[in-house]
Design a protein around this motif. Structure first.
Motif, PDB file in Angstrom:
ATOM      1  N   PRO A 294      58.313 -15.110  16.417  1.00 29.39           N
ATOM      2  CA  PRO A 294      57.819 -14.026  17.189  1.00 29.39           C
ATOM      3  C   PRO A 294      58.577 -12.961  16.594  1.00 29.39           C
ATOM      4  N   GLY A 295      57.655 -11.815  16.497  1.00 26.66           N
ATOM      5  CA  GLY A 295      57.995 -10.469  15.821  1.00 26.66           C
ATOM      6  C   GLY A 295      58.084 -10.490  14.530  1.00 26.66           C
ATOM      7  N   SER A 296      57.848 -11.470  13.612  1.00 31.41           N
ATOM      8  CA  SER A 296      57.773 -11.764  12.159  1.00 31.41           C
ATOM      9  C   SER A 296      56.699 -10.783  11.523  1.00 31.41           C
ATOM     10  N   LYS A 297      56.547 -10.348  10.547  1.00 24.83           N
ATOM     11  CA  LYS A 297      55.533  -9.712   9.742  1.00 24.83           C
ATOM     12  C   LYS A 297      54.934 -10.601   8.508  1.00 24.83           C
ATOM     13  N   CYS A 298      53.993 -10.552   8.318  1.00 24.72           N
ATOM     14  CA  CYS A 298      53.453 -11.335   6.985  1.00 24.72           C
ATOM     15  C   CYS A 298      52.824 -10.557   5.858  1.00 24.72           C
ATOM     16  N   ILE A 299      53.635 -10.682   4.629  1.00 25.00           N
ATOM     17  CA  ILE A 299      53.376 -10.308   3.337  1.00 25.00           C
ATOM     18  C   ILE A 299      53.476 -11.328   2.374  1.00 25.00           C
ATOM     19  N   PRO A 300      52.312 -11.984   2.246  1.00 29.35           N
ATOM     20  CA  PRO A 300      52.278 -13.210   1.322  1.00 29.35           C
ATOM     21  C   PRO A 300      52.822 -12.751  -0.123  1.00 29.35           C
ATOM     22  N   PHE A 301      53.706 -13.522  -0.552  1.00 27.32           N
ATOM     23  CA  PHE A 301      54.466 -13.336  -1.910  1.00 27.32           C
ATOM     24  C   PHE A 301      53.605 -12.950  -3.025  1.00 27.32           C
ATOM     25  N   ALA A 302      52.216 -13.420  -2.952  1.00 29.53           N
ATOM     26  CA  ALA A 302      51.508 -13.053  -4.166  1.00 29.53           C
ATOM     27  C   ALA A 302      50.977 -11.591  -4.145  1.00 29.53           C
ATOM     28  N   GLN A 303      51.027 -10.884  -3.162  1.00 29.63           N
ATOM     29  CA  GLN A 303      50.950  -9.699  -2.956  1.00 29.63           C
ATOM     30  C   GLN A 303      51.856  -8.947  -3.772  1.00 29.63           C
ATOM     31  N   LEU A 304      52.963  -9.196  -4.052  1.00 33.52           N
ATOM     32  CA  LEU A 304      54.106  -8.701  -4.853  1.00 33.52           C
ATOM     33  C   LEU A 304      53.787  -8.815  -6.383  1.00 33.52           C
ATOM     34  N   LEU A 305      53.075  -9.552  -6.946  1.00 36.66           N
ATOM     35  CA  LEU A 305      52.656  -9.964  -8.298  1.00 36.66           C
ATOM     36  C   LEU A 305      51.350  -9.306  -8.779  1.00 36.66           C
ATOM     37  N   ASP A 306      51.261  -9.218 -10.045  1.00 29.27           N
ATOM     38  CA  ASP A 306      49.990  -8.769 -10.690  1.00 29.27           C
ATOM     39  C   ASP A 306      49.353 -10.163 -11.178  1.00 29.27           C
ATOM     40  N   ALA A 307      48.262  -9.871 -11.921  1.00 25.69           N
ATOM     41  CA  ALA A 307      47.541 -10.818 -12.365  1.00 25.69           C
ATOM     42  C   ALA A 307      48.206 -11.831 -13.455  1.00 25.69           C
ATOM     43  N   SER A 308      49.017 -11.217 -14.061  1.00 24.71           N
ATOM     44  CA  SER A 308      49.917 -12.185 -14.919  1.00 24.71           C
ATOM     45  C   SER A 308      51.276 -12.682 -14.263  1.00 24.71           C
ATOM     46  N   GLN A 309      51.277 -12.564 -13.198  1.00 26.95           N
ATOM     47  CA  GLN A 309      52.318 -13.128 -12.460  1.00 26.95           C
ATOM     48  C   GLN A 309      53.609 -12.431 -12.725  1.00 26.95           C
ATOM     49  N   THR A 310      53.568 -11.228 -12.916  1.00 28.93           N
ATOM     50  CA  THR A 310      54.821 -10.296 -13.240  1.00 28.93           C
ATOM     51  C   THR A 310      54.939  -9.438 -11.889  1.00 28.93           C
ATOM     52  N   LEU A 311      56.358  -9.028 -11.594  1.00 33.83           N
ATOM     53  CA  LEU A 311      56.390  -8.394 -10.341  1.00 33.83           C
ATOM     54  C   LEU A 311      55.942  -6.801 -10.490  1.00 33.83           C
ATOM     55  N   LEU A 312      55.406  -6.630  -9.696  1.00 29.94           N
ATOM     56  CA  LEU A 312      54.541  -5.256  -9.543  1.00 29.94           C
ATOM     57  C   LEU A 312      55.615  -4.007  -9.717  1.00 29.94           C
ATOM     58  N   PRO A 313      55.454  -2.714 -10.089  1.00 29.69           N
ATOM     59  CA  PRO A 313      56.100  -1.616 -10.328  1.00 29.69           C
ATOM     60  C   PRO A 313      56.578  -1.218  -8.868  1.00 29.69           C
ATOM     61  N   ALA A 314      57.407  -0.369  -9.013  1.00 32.48           N
ATOM     62  CA  ALA A 314      58.327  -0.047  -7.842  1.00 32.48           C
ATOM     63  C   ALA A 314      57.434   0.635  -6.796  1.00 32.48           C
ATOM     64  N   ASP A 315      56.530   1.467  -7.279  1.00 31.72           N
ATOM     65  CA  ASP A 315      55.694   2.406  -6.365  1.00 31.72           C
ATOM     66  C   ASP A 315      54.764   1.609  -5.817  1.00 31.72           C
ATOM     67  N   GLU A 316      53.935   0.551  -6.404  1.00 34.08           N
ATOM     68  CA  GLU A 316      53.321  -0.312  -5.864  1.00 34.08           C
ATOM     69  C   GLU A 316      53.798  -1.450  -4.940  1.00 34.08           C
ATOM     70  N   LEU A 317      54.838  -1.944  -5.232  1.00 33.06           N
ATOM     71  CA  LEU A 317      55.578  -2.624  -4.205  1.00 33.06           C
ATOM     72  C   LEU A 317      55.957  -1.861  -2.779  1.00 33.06           C
ATOM     73  N   LYS A 318      56.427  -0.608  -3.272  1.00 29.14           N
ATOM     74  CA  LYS A 318      56.753   0.158  -1.769  1.00 29.14           C
ATOM     75  C   LYS A 318      55.513   0.347  -0.926  1.00 29.14           C
ATOM     76  N   LYS A 319      54.304   0.566  -1.649  1.00 31.01           N
ATOM     77  CA  LYS A 319      53.097   0.623  -0.781  1.00 31.01           C
ATOM     78  C   LYS A 319      52.768  -0.651  -0.119  1.00 31.01           C
ATOM     79  N   ARG A 320      53.139  -1.802  -0.718  1.00 31.45           N
ATOM     80  CA  ARG A 320      52.862  -3.104  -0.071  1.00 31.45           C
ATOM     81  C   ARG A 320      53.439  -3.330   1.256  1.00 31.45           C
ATOM     82  N   PHE A 321      54.866  -2.870   1.102  1.00 31.60           N
ATOM     83  CA  PHE A 321      55.625  -2.877   2.373  1.00 31.60           C
ATOM     84  C   PHE A 321      55.307  -1.933   3.441  1.00 31.60           C
ATOM     85  N   GLU A 322      55.158  -0.599   2.794  1.00 25.94           N
ATOM     86  CA  GLU A 322      54.696   0.328   3.872  1.00 25.94           C
ATOM     87  C   GLU A 322      53.342  -0.101   4.575  1.00 25.94           C
ATOM     88  N   GLN A 323      52.468  -0.557   3.776  1.00 22.80           N
ATOM     89  CA  GLN A 323      51.166  -0.914   4.399  1.00 22.80           C
ATOM     90  C   GLN A 323      51.331  -1.831   5.643  1.00 22.80           C
TER      91      GLN A 323
END
Length: 378
Positions: A294-323
């Motif tokens: 209860p009270g938790s939010k969902c951000i599937p881990f795959a949304q933090l990675l690009d097509a080559s399974q590398t970590l997204l740049p900081a600005d894109e990561l920030k958008k994911r969390f802010e969304q």
């Protein structure tokens, strides 16, 4: 003496069987990872080679120039950035106080055997870190954090020392390596980085891999598992070359998560898929209820990675969390199914300057399997 001979014979048999993977398609079995069989592996004492002062290239963030090697000691490598590129690792692979760990781990339904895949192909010189083996023996929950003493014993058996810089990778790109990155940080070792894109990106870049059906690395992996067993059976392990300093703020228990439902001191992010979070599909493990804390939010881990399974740049990561309405100004705790992909969220948040993110170790397997914990569905 007889016991030691039996142990080595049994391990040799197991090793020969898994080595057949080099020439034929393996018949993978989850029983390969049966923890109780691990104690029948060969043990050995390993003394880590003394490292000399080295000079590394300074870039631990994006692509490093292989041809340029600036004078930087291991102490100057930034721990604020949690990943290194394959180019950087290739340029620094032979530095004596840098060690590489293959921490591949797969979901049971994937039918992939990490140690057999390690034997077929791994980054040259990499050691095998057994995510299931280096774990707590007092619980039925999968790959929970071991005790400090057990972790120190296992790392020492692998030949690791506190002065070592560590790069950890996995066979999917960026998956289980983040879990091992988090484990070392929990036990006070910050000089560890995840290889961005993992083994797939390494191979796609044209860098060499090596194979080994036996040898020092396999024996060290066995010794690490044996060290864990010894500690949990009240036996001492020596020599200890890796010392721990537990960081309790980085790991949460069921009771802390339960208290946070009312107190709301931390934002809780779940890394599982949205259908699992919503309770729209059954959990992959039997006996586990569907839904979320209860009270938790969902951000599937795959949304933090690009097509080559590398970590997204900081600005894109920030958008994911802010969304998802996550404030980077407030404390955070992450969870997932068994505490593996929650660490990918922690890795991404670390890139954004959040180095104090806690991970709920038992995650949904513990929470959803407990008869008295509250569960929400969407």
């Amino acid at each position: 003496m007889a016991s030691n001979i039996l142990t080595r014979t049994l391990f040799s048999t197991r090793l020969l069987r898994s080595s057949s993977f080099l020439t034929q398609k393996p018949q993978l079995s989850n029983s390969f990872f049966n923890r109780r069989s691990i104690c029948l592996q060969a043990g050995a004492v390993y003394i880590a080679q003394k490292a000399k002062a080295v000079h590394w290239t300074p870039c631990a963030m994006a692509s490093a120039s292989i041809g340029t090697r600036a004078a930087y000691s291991t102490q100057s490598i930034s721990t604020n950035e949690p990943v290194v590129s394959v180019d950087w690792l290739h340029a620094n692979l032979k530095q004596p106080d840098l060690k590489v760990l293959d921490a591949s781990w797969y979901m049971p339904d994937e039918q992939r055997n990490p140690i057999q895949e390690y034997q077929v192909a791994h980054i040259p010189g990499a050691l095998f870190f057994d995510v299931d083996g280096i774990s707590d023996r007092t619980t039925k929950l999968p790959h929970m954090l071991p005790s400090e003493e057990a972790f120190a014993g296992a790392c020492s058996a692998l030949g690791l020392e506190n002065k070592d810089g560590l790069v950890v990778y996995d066979g999917k790109g960026l998956f289980s390596a983040a879990r091992v990155w988090w484990m070392f940080r929990v036990f006070g070792h910050d000089r560890i980085w995840v290889l961005d894109g993992g083994l797939p990106r390494w191979r796609a870049s044209g860098y060499d891999v090596e194979s080994s059906a036996s040898g020092d690395a396999i024996l060290k992996a066995s010794a690490a598992s044996e060290a864990i067993e010894k500690v949990y059976h009240g036996q001492s392990v020596s020599p200890i070359t890796f010392h721990t300093k537990f960081q309790p703020h980085l790991v949460w228990t069921l009771e802390q998560v339960k208290g946070n439902i009312e107190e709301k001191t931390h934002q809780h992010i779940d890394a599982r898929s949205k259908p699992r979070f919503d309770g729209a599909v059954p959990e992959p493990r039997k006996g586990i209820r569907s839904g979320h804390v209860p009270g938790s939010k969902c951000i599937p881990f795959a949304q933090l990675l690009d097509a080559s399974q590398t970590l997204l740049p900081a600005d894109e990561l920030k958008k994911r969390f802010e969304q998802e309405g996550i404030s980077l100004e407030s404390p955070l705790v992450t969870s997932c199914g068994t505490g593996v992909t929650a660490c990918i969220l922690a890795l991404g948040l670390h890139r954004l300057g959040k180095s104090d993110v806690a991970v709920y170790d038992g995650s949904w397997t513990e929470w959803g399997g407990h008869p008295e914990t509250p569960v929400e569905t969407s």
